[in-house]
Design a protein around this motif. Sequence first.
Motif, PDB file in Angstrom:
ATOM      1  N   MET A   1       0.845  -1.196   0.000  1.00  0.00           N
ATOM      2  CA  MET A   1       0.000   0.000   0.000  1.00  0.00           C
ATOM      3  C   MET A   1       0.875   1.238   0.000  1.00  0.00           C
ATOM      4  N   ALA A  26     -11.852   2.520   2.645  1.00  0.00           N
ATOM      5  CA  ALA A  26     -11.749   1.058   2.646  1.00  0.00           C
ATOM      6  C   ALA A  26     -11.968   0.567   4.061  1.00  0.00           C
ATOM      7  N   LEU A  34      -4.946  -6.018   1.796  1.00  0.00           N
ATOM      8  CA  LEU A  34      -4.940  -4.568   1.650  1.00  0.00           C
ATOM      9  C   LEU A  34      -3.525  -4.001   1.718  1.00  0.00           C
ATOM     10  N   GLN A  39      -2.308   0.527  -3.169  1.00  0.00           N
ATOM     11  CA  GLN A  39      -3.737   0.861  -3.252  1.00  0.00           C
ATOM     12  C   GLN A  39      -3.853   2.372  -3.461  1.00  0.00           C
ATOM     13  N   LEU A  42      -6.965   4.663  -2.514  1.00  0.00           N
ATOM     14  CA  LEU A  42      -7.471   4.791  -1.145  1.00  0.00           C
ATOM     15  C   LEU A  42      -6.926   6.035  -0.459  1.00  0.00           C
TER      16      LEU A  42
END
Length: 271
Positions: A1, A26, A34, A39, A42
Amino acid sequence: MDLDTITAVLRPARLDELPPWREGDAWLAGGTWLFSEPQPALARLIDLSALGWPAAELSEAGLRLSATGTIAELDRLALPRDWIAAPLVGQCCRALLGSFKIWNRASVGGNLCMALPAGPMIALTAALDGTCLMRRPDGSERRLPVTEFILGPQRTALAPGEILRGIDIPASALRRRTAFRRIALSPEGRSGALVIGTRDRAGAFALTVTASTPRPVQLPFAAVPTAAALQQAIAAAIPEDGWYDDVHGAPDWRRHVTGRLAEEIREELAR
């Protein structure tokens, strides 16, 4: 992430403290997927772990699995002696290949919400007639069978802002005999086919196919079918282009091994 994109991490202690859902949010449970890859879309994480949901709740009606309960907690769960499907829980937990760190972080709900064909919690809950309990952003709830909750690889029936609260498994399903078969291309590989059979006291038989198909496929029968009838039912329910195709198994191989495993299950539960 990419943590540079995250502007806030919220940890509500109660459901009524959940913030209004917005784009870039999220839900965070175990976070094993995750945090495993970037990501960039996000901006805010809403950690559900502080809500304090028990990993499992037993009642005369059956078993409720919390979406935030971990695979390790599920594997340690002691079930009533007359719930003879109990060994299936451990079998499915062990189908999730990972370190003890993954087992102690990965959540049951996360496994369903990822909706990967090889998700063993999908196989477990689908085979035992599980029903997903979802909380809408306005606080109301709705339910869907697991077989309808999973739409395809990484696709579920969750609407924006909805939370998977838990999965209810009826006691009647937990009193069935079960048979479990799994195959992968390598000893530590992701499941290429995961097939589960159940049979109740009245003789009704059901076959649940996962991993070899994009979403769970369940075939119910009033009694254990003949070998030919079972193979015909599989062929009717899963067309030639309905077998999953990725690096963990080609469609023709998945079709073949699913048929073999299904026949092994049929023979076992016919006894």
